[in-house]
Enzyme design. Structure first.
Site, PDB file in Angstrom:
ATOM      1  N   ASP A 246       0.831  -1.207   0.000  1.00  0.00           N
ATOM      2  CA  ASP A 246       0.000   0.000   0.000  1.00  0.00           C
ATOM      3  C   ASP A 246       0.860   1.250   0.000  1.00  0.00           C
ATOM      4  O   ASP A 246       0.457   2.299  -0.491  1.00  0.00           O
ATOM      5  CB  ASP A 246      -0.953  -0.003   1.188  1.00  0.00           C
ATOM      6  CG  ASP A 246      -2.069  -0.990   0.911  1.00  0.00           C
ATOM      7  OD1 ASP A 246      -1.876  -2.191   1.178  1.00  0.00           O
ATOM      8  OD2 ASP A 246      -3.089  -0.568   0.340  1.00  0.00           O
TER       9      ASP A 246
HETATM   10  O1  MRU Z   1      -7.640  -3.025   2.554  1.00  0.00           O
HETATM   11  P1  MRU Z   1      -7.321  -3.376   1.131  1.00  0.00           P
HETATM   12  O2  MRU Z   1      -8.091  -4.558   0.631  1.00  0.00           O
HETATM   13  O3  MRU Z   1      -7.431  -2.174   0.217  1.00  0.00           O
HETATM   14  O4  MRU Z   1      -5.784  -3.795   1.171  1.00  0.00           O
HETATM   15  C1  MRU Z   1      -5.190  -4.238  -0.018  1.00  0.00           C
HETATM   16  C2  MRU Z   1      -3.752  -4.594   0.166  1.00  0.00           C
HETATM   17  O5  MRU Z   1      -3.204  -4.545   1.246  1.00  0.00           O
HETATM   18  C3  MRU Z   1      -3.003  -4.945  -1.083  1.00  0.00           C
HETATM   19  O6  MRU Z   1      -1.986  -5.871  -0.790  1.00  0.00           O
HETATM   20  C4  MRU Z   1      -2.354  -3.672  -1.652  1.00  0.00           C
HETATM   21  O7  MRU Z   1      -3.271  -2.618  -1.725  1.00  0.00           O
HETATM   22  C5  MRU Z   1      -1.782  -3.915  -3.005  1.00  0.00           C
HETATM   23  S1  MRU Z   1      -3.031  -4.191  -4.238  1.00  0.00           S
HETATM   24  C6  MRU Z   1      -2.190  -4.365  -5.705  1.00  0.00           C
END
Ligand code: MRU
Length: 357
Positions: A246
């Site tokens: 993220d």
């Molecule tokens: O809470 P989320 O579902 O948005 O978290 C998603 C993640 O942690 C993913 O690993 C990250 O955003 C990378 S998506 C290519």
């Protein structure tokens, strides 16, 4: 047919409502910034790249048919609304990076006396539309670099078993995916023996979304609970763990879905290489380390209930951080669309790269 989380056609945006998956595949229309912000906040769309793309597209559909008399009023509206969209979810950096780049672009066009307000709007819409195409293109490049890297540690022709966490596939991006893109590439090359995906409590992105994508693409896969990773590493021959990001800090510390850090610790103990797959839109060169990353905390209800059914004892306190930070020393490599880097190499690579400027 490949899964599509975001459909943008004839100036309209639709997203696959990820709250309803895997039971229902229903697309909902995003008519403007308010809809975009709510869909991101409620996690009808999620995954760092998809959040940024839907956020920016929601603004594009809102302004496309509006008339602006002055360049400054257009610039002001773009800036205010992008800054608002950044507030929907704080940890993923992609929306913030996209906002900064677009704000800088409209400021430059405002200052350029040769550009009209219509031309400025046209250039803004084109830049947003380009994000969709660029993200899929970058993911395919990243997938190839990642697959090559993982296979470089194996004997010629051997197939690998890998572990992934959360959902980083077509549903989290414009298409193909990041960590799941690497897995797709291994599969396409007939070099994937098996993939293990974690359930990813409490929101269950692994069980609901990654499992859905793997079954959809007929990739050999097994679902495990988050608490089974140590046993998996001990008892099955896992060649690598691959996760998304993220936000990656300049020193390579990586914020990703809660549970990523403990997988990295376990990988180190069991000598399993641990890779982060992230496009440059997820790399934040402005923060020196993971200590500077704000971790989103989500409602207790995600932990206490499954659907409408309460599973936790009434009255118990909850702590629900949505992400954790994996320190750079646990990361074997960061797989990007321009190559694979060790965390300490990132700082010089990340300078000046962002959402495609
Ligand atoms: O809470 P989320 O579902 O948005 O978290 C998603 C993640 O942690 C993913 O690993 C990250 O955003 C990378 S998506 C290519």
């Amino acid at each position: 047919m490949s899964l599509k989380a975001i459909i943008y056609k004839n100036g309209e945006v639709e997203i696959l409502d990820q709250l309803l998956l895997p039971e229902q595949s229903k697309y909902i229309k995003i008519k403007g910034v308010e809809d975009g912000w709510n869909a991101i906040r409620k996690m009808q769309v999620r995954g760092a790249p998809a959040i940024a793309i839907v956020g920016c597209l929601s603004l594009a559909v809102e302004v496309q048919d509006k008339n602006f008399d002055h360049k400054d009023s257009f610039r002001q509206e773009i800036e205010e609304k992008l800054n608002f969209l950044v507030t929907a979810r704080p940890t993923a950096v992609n929306m913030k990076m996209a906002a900064e780049n677009l704000i800088e672009m409209v400021q430059t066009l405002t200052d350029d006396g040769t550009v009209t307000v219509d031309e400025m709007k046209h250039r803004f819409l084109a830049a947003v539309e380009n994000m969709l195409e660029k993200d899929t293109f970058d993911n395919m490049a990243l997938g190839k670099y990642g697959a090559d890297k993982i296979l470089s540690n194996t004997s010629n022709g051997d197939a690998v078993q890998v572990l992934t966490h959360c959902n980083t596939g077509s549903l989290a991006t414009a298409g193909y995916g990041t960590a799941l893109g690497v897995i797709r590439k291994l599969f396409e090359q007939n070099r994937l023996e098996h993939v293990y995906c974690t359930e990813t409590r409490p929101y269950n992105q692994g069980a609901r979304l990654t499992a859905y994508e793997l079954v959809h693409d007929k990739i050999p896969a097994t679902l495990i609970m988050d608490s089974m990773v140590a046993s998996l590493f001990k008892s099955r021959c896992v060649s690598a763990a691959i996760v998304g990001a993220d936000r990656v800090a300049a020193n390579g510390d990586t914020a990703n879905k809660i549970g990523t850090y403990q997988i990295a610790v376990l990988a180190k103990y069991h000598r399993v290489p641990f890779y982060v797959a992230a496009p440059f839109t997820s790399i934040d060169p402005n923060i020196p380390s993971g200590d500077c990353i704000t971790i989103e905390e989500r409602p207790d209800r995600e932990m206490t209930h499954i659907g409408d059914y309460r599973i936790a004892a009434e009255g118990i306190n909850c702590w629900n951080p949505a992400f954790d930070v994996t320190p750079n020393e646990l990361i074997t490599g960061i797989i990007t669309e321009i190559g694979v880097f060790e965390p300490h190499e990132l700082r010089e690579r990340a300078g000046g790269r962002g959402t495609g400027k």
